[in-house]
Design a protein around this motif. Structure first.
Motif, PDB file in Angstrom:
ATOM      1  N   UNK A  45       1.567  -4.380  13.135  1.00  0.00           N
ATOM      2  CA  UNK A  45       2.360  -5.376  13.848  1.00  0.00           C
ATOM      3  C   UNK A  45       3.543  -4.694  14.512  1.00  0.00           C
ATOM      4  N   UNK A  46       4.093  -5.349  15.527  1.00  0.00           N
ATOM      5  CA  UNK A  46       5.306  -4.837  16.147  1.00  0.00           C
ATOM      6  C   UNK A  46       6.511  -5.188  15.287  1.00  0.00           C
ATOM      7  N   UNK A  47       7.448  -4.258  15.241  1.00  0.00           N
ATOM      8  CA  UNK A  47       8.620  -4.414  14.399  1.00  0.00           C
ATOM      9  C   UNK A  47       9.725  -5.146  15.157  1.00  0.00           C
ATOM     10  N   UNK A  48       9.895  -6.441  14.855  1.00  0.00           N
ATOM     11  CA  UNK A  48      10.953  -7.222  15.479  1.00  0.00           C
ATOM     12  C   UNK A  48      10.864  -7.196  16.988  1.00  0.00           C
ATOM     13  N   UNK A  49      11.984  -6.898  17.630  1.00  0.00           N
ATOM     14  CA  UNK A  49      12.029  -6.847  19.093  1.00  0.00           C
ATOM     15  C   UNK A  49      11.638  -5.476  19.618  1.00  0.00           C
ATOM     16  N   UNK A  50      11.371  -4.552  18.708  1.00  0.00           N
ATOM     17  CA  UNK A  50      11.006  -3.194  19.124  1.00  0.00           C
ATOM     18  C   UNK A  50       9.545  -3.140  19.528  1.00  0.00           C
ATOM     19  N   UNK A  51       9.212  -2.176  20.385  1.00  0.00           N
ATOM     20  CA  UNK A  51       7.816  -1.966  20.765  1.00  0.00           C
ATOM     21  C   UNK A  51       7.078  -1.108  19.746  1.00  0.00           C
ATOM     22  N   UNK A  52       7.802  -0.597  18.757  1.00  0.00           N
ATOM     23  CA  UNK A  52       7.180   0.254  17.751  1.00  0.00           C
ATOM     24  C   UNK A  52       6.198  -0.565  16.905  1.00  0.00           C
ATOM     25  N   UNK A  53       5.037   0.021  16.609  1.00  0.00           N
ATOM     26  CA  UNK A  53       4.033  -0.652  15.796  1.00  0.00           C
ATOM     27  C   UNK A  53       4.124  -0.111  14.371  1.00  0.00           C
ATOM     28  N   UNK A  54       4.258  -1.008  13.408  1.00  0.00           N
ATOM     29  CA  UNK A  54       4.338  -0.603  12.010  1.00  0.00           C
ATOM     30  C   UNK A  54       3.034  -0.976  11.312  1.00  0.00           C
ATOM     31  N   UNK A  55       2.740  -0.224  10.249  1.00  0.00           N
ATOM     32  CA  UNK A  55       1.468  -0.387   9.565  1.00  0.00           C
ATOM     33  C   UNK A  55       1.710  -0.687   8.091  1.00  0.00           C
ATOM     34  N   UNK A  56       0.903  -1.566   7.536  1.00  0.00           N
ATOM     35  CA  UNK A  56       1.011  -1.910   6.122  1.00  0.00           C
ATOM     36  C   UNK A  56      -0.383  -2.088   5.541  1.00  0.00           C
ATOM     37  N   UNK A  57      -0.470  -1.946   4.225  1.00  0.00           N
ATOM     38  CA  UNK A  57      -1.733  -2.190   3.537  1.00  0.00           C
ATOM     39  C   UNK A  57      -2.797  -1.161   3.811  1.00  0.00           C
ATOM     40  N   UNK A  58      -2.399   0.081   4.133  1.00  0.00           N
ATOM     41  CA  UNK A  58      -3.395   1.085   4.511  1.00  0.00           C
ATOM     42  C   UNK A  58      -3.814   1.977   3.358  1.00  0.00           C
ATOM     43  N   UNK A  59      -3.549   1.560   2.108  1.00  0.00           N
ATOM     44  CA  UNK A  59      -3.942   2.341   0.931  1.00  0.00           C
ATOM     45  C   UNK A  59      -4.628   1.445  -0.087  1.00  0.00           C
ATOM     46  N   UNK A  60      -5.428   2.079  -0.945  1.00  0.00           N
ATOM     47  CA  UNK A  60      -6.075   1.381  -2.048  1.00  0.00           C
ATOM     48  C   UNK A  60      -6.092   2.303  -3.252  1.00  0.00           C
ATOM     49  N   UNK A  61      -5.814   1.752  -4.429  1.00  0.00           N
ATOM     50  CA  UNK A  61      -5.845   2.535  -5.661  1.00  0.00           C
ATOM     51  C   UNK A  61      -7.095   2.179  -6.451  1.00  0.00           C
ATOM     52  N   UNK A  62      -7.734   3.208  -7.023  1.00  0.00           N
ATOM     53  CA  UNK A  62      -8.968   3.021  -7.777  1.00  0.00           C
ATOM     54  C   UNK A  62      -8.801   3.717  -9.123  1.00  0.00           C
ATOM     55  N   UNK A  63      -8.894   2.959 -10.195  1.00  0.00           N
ATOM     56  CA  UNK A  63      -8.726   3.521 -11.530  1.00  0.00           C
ATOM     57  C   UNK A  63      -9.905   4.426 -11.870  1.00  0.00           C
ATOM     58  N   UNK A  64      -9.587   5.529 -12.570  1.00  0.00           N
ATOM     59  CA  UNK A  64     -10.613   6.495 -12.979  1.00  0.00           C
ATOM     60  C   UNK A  64     -11.535   6.789 -11.801  1.00  0.00           C
ATOM     61  N   UNK A  65     -10.920   7.127 -10.691  1.00  0.00           N
ATOM     62  CA  UNK A  65     -11.642   7.121  -9.428  1.00  0.00           C
ATOM     63  C   UNK A  65     -12.143   8.450  -8.908  1.00  0.00           C
ATOM     64  N   UNK A  66     -12.080   9.517  -9.666  1.00  0.00           N
ATOM     65  CA  UNK A  66     -12.500  10.822  -9.160  1.00  0.00           C
ATOM     66  C   UNK A  66     -13.928  10.764  -8.635  1.00  0.00           C
ATOM     67  N   UNK A  67     -14.115  11.194  -7.378  1.00  0.00           N
ATOM     68  CA  UNK A  67     -15.455  11.159  -6.818  1.00  0.00           C
ATOM     69  C   UNK A  67     -15.485  11.369  -5.319  1.00  0.00           C
ATOM     70  N   UNK A  68     -16.652  11.146  -4.760  1.00  0.00           N
ATOM     71  CA  UNK A  68     -16.885  11.259  -3.325  1.00  0.00           C
ATOM     72  C   UNK A  68     -17.081   9.856  -2.768  1.00  0.00           C
ATOM     73  N   UNK A  69     -16.341   9.522  -1.692  1.00  0.00           N
ATOM     74  CA  UNK A  69     -16.341   8.165  -1.154  1.00  0.00           C
ATOM     75  C   UNK A  69     -16.790   8.131   0.306  1.00  0.00           C
ATOM     76  N   UNK A  70     -17.510   7.066   0.638  1.00  0.00           N
ATOM     77  CA  UNK A  70     -17.828   6.732   2.020  1.00  0.00           C
ATOM     78  C   UNK A  70     -16.840   5.665   2.470  1.00  0.00           C
ATOM     79  N   UNK A  71     -16.225   5.866   3.642  1.00  0.00           N
ATOM     80  CA  UNK A  71     -15.380   4.800   4.192  1.00  0.00           C
ATOM     81  C   UNK A  71     -15.977   4.321   5.517  1.00  0.00           C
ATOM     82  N   UNK A  72     -16.018   3.010   5.667  1.00  0.00           N
ATOM     83  CA  UNK A  72     -16.601   2.384   6.859  1.00  0.00           C
ATOM     84  C   UNK A  72     -15.575   1.416   7.454  1.00  0.00           C
ATOM     85  N   UNK A  73     -14.858   1.811   8.510  1.00  0.00           N
ATOM     86  CA  UNK A  73     -13.977   0.855   9.200  1.00  0.00           C
ATOM     87  C   UNK A  73     -14.839  -0.137   9.981  1.00  0.00           C
TER      88      UNK A  73
END
Length: 349
Positions: free
Chosen positions: A131-159
């Motif tokens: 989203x844009x930050x207030x009146x600024x043209x700068x775009x801010x990002x949130x929610x771009x991480x996920x935590x996985x318990x006991x998660x050691x491994x190889x992962x496929x990510x599909x946007x």
């Protein structure tokens, strides 16, 4: 004192030109600070390289879902074993032992994992919001991480594919290892395990298009005359730049209403439709220009409406009588003073 553990050395950490960042493993021994803690929580983070010049990085506002699938479990020595979901997928983890190319990883791991992912539930999802930050043209990002318990491994990510009011965005799925280290990823640097790896999204933007309908009503028609032809200019602009410019004809051989749909106009263009020729012996009823039409592919197609009536004058002929325009097999032409056809320029961004 550092111990030898069977972890698989860097295979192709980066495909920088494509914007893919991935940490995977190959099959050597290396000196590592400690064994893998398979009980530890891993954190996967999706990055957007705002310096890559992509439309997505510079313009997208909205929410993007990134599905996460665990392909393989990692043991304390760094070895990988396919999870139950992917054990019959045909994935060949052994290719990681010989520093494979990105193409080889795509063929032997990514594509086969994607085929399974289509028919199984995801293990996690990143819901990335920009989203844009207030009146600024700068775009801010949130929610771009996920935590996985006991998660050691190889992962496929599909946007998942997404869109905004101008573009459709598609993305390149890939794989990421968690945990990793600078030494594993790049063959140099720290060998300390990083349980919070990141990956970069590679996007492709496709411009969206919409339409406008020209509706023409002729309330009176003189059947003694030839076909009555009416000509319309359609001009679309975005931030003052002309992105669409063409002319169209609508012909009548009786009174009534006809419509013509004009397609392939860039989304969010502001369109002006003008009746530039109202036919021999006919005059406009009301305005000859419709302005303020915004092309939005997600909404009902807008209509520019015009009306003409017979003016009582005995001027015969249609377009050919005034040497304005003709339409031949869908193409528009001007008729110059010498009677020659000149093709109408079509400008689409």
């Amino acid at each position: 004192m550092k111990r030898n553990i069977l972890v698989k050395k860097s295979f192709i950490g980066i495909m920088a030109a494509a914007g893919l960042v991935v940490s995977l493993v190959c099959g050597h021994s290396l000196m590592a600070a400690e064994r893998v803690d398979t009980t530890k929580t891993v954190k996967l983070t999706a990055q957007i390289n705002e310096a890559d010049g992509s439309v997505f990085a510079n313009e997208y506002e909205g929410t993007l879902a990134v599905e996460i699938y665990k392909i393989a479990q990692m043991d304390s020595t760094g070895g990988l074993t396919l999870t139950d979901k992917f054990k019959d997928s045909g994935i060949d983890l052994s290719i990681l032992e010989n520093q494979p190319t990105v193409e080889a990883v795509n063929t032997n791991i990514v594509e086969k994992a994607k085929a399974v992912a289509q028919n199984t539930t995801k293990d996690a999802e990143i819901s990335l919001t920009r989203t844009k930050s207030g009146t600024s043209d700068a775009i801010v990002m949130a929610g771009n991480s996920i935590e996985i318990e006991a998660g050691a491994g190889l992962y496929l990510y599909i946007p998942l594919d997404t869109m905004d009011d101008k573009y459709e965005y598609t993305f390149t799925p890939y794989v990421i290892l968690a945990p990793t280290s600078d030494y594993v990823a790049f063959g140099q640097g720290s060998d300390e395990w990083n349980y919070n790896p990141t990956f970069s999204l590679k996007s492709t933007a496709k411009e969206r298009f919409g339409s406008v309908i020209i509706s023409k009503t002729l309330d009176q028609y003189n059947s003694a005359f030839n076909t009555a032809s009416f000509v319309y200019s359609v001009v679309g602009t975005i931030e003052g730049e002309v992105v669409f410019d063409n002319v169209y004809t609508i012909d009548f051989d009786r009174a009534g209403t006809k419509t013509k749909q004009i397609d392939n106009i860039p989304a969010q263009a502001q369109v002006t439709v003008t009746e530039v020729y109202d036919g021999a012996s006919y005059e406009a009823v009301g305005e000859k220009t419709v302005t303020g039409i915004i092309i939005n592919p997600d909404e009902e197609i807008p209509t520019a409406s015009f009306e003409n009536t017979y003016d009582g004058k005995m001027i015969t002929g249609g377009i050919s009588a005034v040497n304005e325009f003709v339409e031949d097999d869908g193409e528009q032409f001007w008729i110059d003073e010498s009677g020659q056809r000149v093709k109408q320029e079509v400008r689409v961004r």
